[in-house]
Design a protein around this motif. Structure first.
Motif, PDB file in Angstrom:
ATOM      1  N   THR A 167      40.853  40.957  29.853  1.00 19.31           N
ATOM      2  CA  THR A 167      40.830  41.612  31.159  1.00 19.31           C
ATOM      3  C   THR A 167      40.963  40.561  32.252  1.00 19.31           C
ATOM      4  O   THR A 167      40.441  39.459  32.121  1.00 19.31           O
ATOM      5  N   VAL A 168      41.681  40.922  33.301  1.00 18.57           N
ATOM      6  CA  VAL A 168      41.857  40.024  34.442  1.00 18.57           C
ATOM      7  C   VAL A 168      41.446  40.808  35.688  1.00 18.57           C
ATOM      8  O   VAL A 168      41.736  42.006  35.790  1.00 18.57           O
ATOM      9  N   SER A 169      40.764  40.172  36.634  1.00 18.89           N
ATOM     10  CA  SER A 169      40.336  40.882  37.838  1.00 18.89           C
ATOM     11  C   SER A 169      41.551  41.231  38.698  1.00 18.89           C
ATOM     12  O   SER A 169      42.595  40.569  38.621  1.00 18.89           O
ATOM     13  N   ALA A 170      41.386  42.269  39.525  1.00 21.47           N
ATOM     14  CA  ALA A 170      42.478  42.677  40.429  1.00 21.47           C
ATOM     15  C   ALA A 170      42.820  41.522  41.368  1.00 21.47           C
ATOM     16  O   ALA A 170      43.977  41.337  41.760  1.00 21.47           O
ATOM     17  N   GLU A 171      41.814  40.731  41.703  1.00 20.17           N
ATOM     18  CA  GLU A 171      42.036  39.607  42.614  1.00 20.17           C
ATOM     19  C   GLU A 171      42.918  38.533  41.963  1.00 20.17           C
ATOM     20  O   GLU A 171      43.914  38.090  42.544  1.00 20.17           O
ATOM     21  N   GLU A 172      42.552  38.121  40.727  1.00 18.93           N
ATOM     22  CA  GLU A 172      43.340  37.082  40.058  1.00 18.93           C
ATOM     23  C   GLU A 172      44.741  37.602  39.717  1.00 18.93           C
ATOM     24  O   GLU A 172      45.736  36.881  39.882  1.00 18.93           O
ATOM     25  N   ALA A 173      44.823  38.860  39.268  1.00 20.51           N
ATOM     26  CA  ALA A 173      46.135  39.449  38.965  1.00 20.51           C
ATOM     27  C   ALA A 173      46.997  39.442  40.227  1.00 20.51           C
ATOM     28  O   ALA A 173      48.193  39.132  40.179  1.00 20.51           O
ATOM     29  N   GLY A 174      46.399  39.788  41.364  1.00 18.52           N
ATOM     30  CA  GLY A 174      47.141  39.822  42.630  1.00 18.52           C
ATOM     31  C   GLY A 174      47.687  38.459  43.000  1.00 18.52           C
ATOM     32  O   GLY A 174      48.838  38.325  43.440  1.00 18.52           O
ATOM     33  N   ARG A 175      46.875  37.438  42.811  1.00 15.39           N
ATOM     34  CA  ARG A 175      47.309  36.083  43.164  1.00 15.39           C
ATOM     35  C   ARG A 175      48.473  35.643  42.286  1.00 15.39           C
ATOM     36  O   ARG A 175      49.433  35.042  42.769  1.00 15.39           O
ATOM     37  N   ILE A 176      48.384  35.951  41.000  1.00 18.14           N
ATOM     38  CA  ILE A 176      49.450  35.512  40.083  1.00 18.14           C
ATOM     39  C   ILE A 176      50.733  36.317  40.324  1.00 18.14           C
ATOM     40  O   ILE A 176      51.824  35.745  40.372  1.00 18.14           O
ATOM     41  N   VAL A 177      50.610  37.628  40.516  1.00 22.44           N
ATOM     42  CA  VAL A 177      51.822  38.432  40.764  1.00 22.44           C
ATOM     43  C   VAL A 177      52.467  38.006  42.085  1.00 22.44           C
ATOM     44  O   VAL A 177      53.695  37.861  42.170  1.00 22.44           O
ATOM     45  N   TRP A 178      51.662  37.791  43.112  1.00 18.21           N
ATOM     46  CA  TRP A 178      52.224  37.346  44.403  1.00 18.21           C
ATOM     47  C   TRP A 178      52.963  36.021  44.224  1.00 18.21           C
ATOM     48  O   TRP A 178      54.088  35.852  44.703  1.00 18.21           O
TER      49      TRP A 178
END
Ligand SMILES: Nc1ncnc2c1ncn2[C@@H]1O[C@H](COP(=O)(O)OP(=O)(O)OP(=O)(O)O)[C@@H](O)[C@H]1O
Ligand SMILES: [Mg+2]
Length: 251
Positions: free
Chosen positions: A113-124
Motif C-alpha cells: 500500500t502507498v499513501s495518497a500523498e506519496e502516490a501523488g508525488r510520484i505520479v506528478w
C-alpha cells in the motif's frame, strides 16, 4: 559531479531488464547495477537516467546513488555469453552505475500500500518527466527496507529523440491510466503545490551539469555539451506550471 568508479569485475546479468543491465563490482569493492553505453537504446537512455534520477533525488525521492562506471572493454574477453561479450566490447569508457539495493523486492501494487500523498508525488513527478515506464505491468519501483525506491528512468523525456519537435511534444498531456500507483488515489494538488516551486531553472542547471560530457558530444544541432544541457532543462521547466492539470486517466 557523479562519483567516478572503475568497473573491475562483471558479476552477472540482471535478466529481467530489457536493456540487459549487469551487476558489476567497482574499484571501491561496491556492487553496482551497470547500464551500458553500448546497449540498444544508447547514450540517451543514460542521459535520461542522470537528469531524471538526480532531479528526483533533489526533490526528496529515494533513488539509488548514481555514479559513472568506467569500463575497459577487455573485461568482456572472458565472458562466455556472446550477448554480454558484445555489450561489454561496445561499451568502453563511461557507463552508468547505480548502487545495488541488495535484497530489494519489486513493487507489486496488489501486495503493498502507498499513501495518497506519496502516490501523488510520484505520479506528478512521472508526469513532469513524461515517464512511460512506471506501469502496473512494469513499475520500476523497488521496496527496500520498507521504503519505496525509484529506478529505471531511461524511458522519460521522449522529446529528446526529436529536438526540433521538443516544445510541441512537451506541451502534450500525460496519460496515467496504467500508472502503477493510479489505484492509490494520488493527491496531485498537494504534490504540485509542494514540488512545482522547487523545480527551478537553477535546480535544472545543477542537475544537467551532472551529465558526463561524453554522452552529450556529437548531437546534431548542438555545438557544445552545455547547449544540449540547456535543451534538456527547457521542456521540463516549461511543463512545471501546467502539468498537474494535464494528467489524464486517473479516476
Ligand atoms: N539499484 C538496483 N538495486 C537492486 N535491483 C535493481 C536495481 N536496479 C535495477 N534492479 C533490478 O534489475 C531490473 C532491471 O533494471 P531496470 O529496470 O533498471 O532495467 P531496464 O533494462 O531498463 O528494464 P526494463 O526496460 O525491462 O524496465 C529491475 O527490475 C530490478 O529488479
Ligand atoms: Mg525496468
Amino acid at each position: 559531479m557523479l562519483k567516478e568508479v572503475i568497473a573491475t569485475r562483471y558479476i552477472t546479468p540482471l535478466r529481467e531488464g530489457g536493456s540487459l543491465p549487469g551487476l558489476v563490482e567497482g574499484d571501491d569493492f561496491a556492487p553496482y547495477v551497470m547500464k551500458f553505453s553500448g546497449a540498444g537504446q544508447g547514450r540517451k537512455t543514460l542521459v535520461a537516467e542522470v537528469v531524471v534520477g538526480e532531479l528526483a533525488r533533489r526533490l526528496g525521492f529515494r533513488v539509488p546513488r548514481l555514479v559513472t562506471l568506467d569500463l575497459d572493454p577487455v573485461l568482456g574477453l572472458g565472458e562466455p555469453d556472446q550477448q554480454v561479450q558484445e555489450l561489454l566490447r561496445s561499451s568502453g569508457g563511461a557507463n552508468l552505475g547505480m548502487d545495488f539495493l541488495s535484497g530489494a523486492l519489486g513493487f507489486d501494487p496488489l501486495a503493498f500500500t502507498v499513501s495518497a500523498e506519496e502516490a501523488g508525488r510520484i505520479v506528478w513527478f512521472d508526469a513532469l518527466v513524461n515517464n512511460v515506464d512506471r506501469s502496473w505491468r512494469n513499475p520500476n519501483l523497488l521496496m527496500w527496507h520498507g521504503d519505496l525506491w525509484l529506478i529505471d528512468h531511461g524511458a522519460t523525456m521522449i522529446w529528446h529523440h526529436n529536438w526540433p519537435g521538443a516544445e510541441a511534444s512537451a506541451a502534450r498531456p500525460y496519460d496515467a491510466a496504467d500508472h502503477a500507483l493510479a489505484r492509490f488515489a494520488p493527491d496531485l494538488a498537494t504534490a504540485a503545490a509542494d514540488l512545482a516551486p522547487k523545480v527551478t531553472g537553477e535546480l535544472l542547471a545543477e542537475v544537467t551539469a551532472e551529465i558526463p560530457d561524453a554522452w552529450l558530444t556529437g548531437e546534431p544541432g548542438f555545438d557544445t555539451p552545455d547547449l544540449l544541457r540547456e535543451a534538456y532543462a527547457a521542456p521540463l521547466l516549461a511543463r512545471v506550471p501546467f502539468i498537474h492539470e494535464r494528467i489524464k486517466g486517473l479516476q
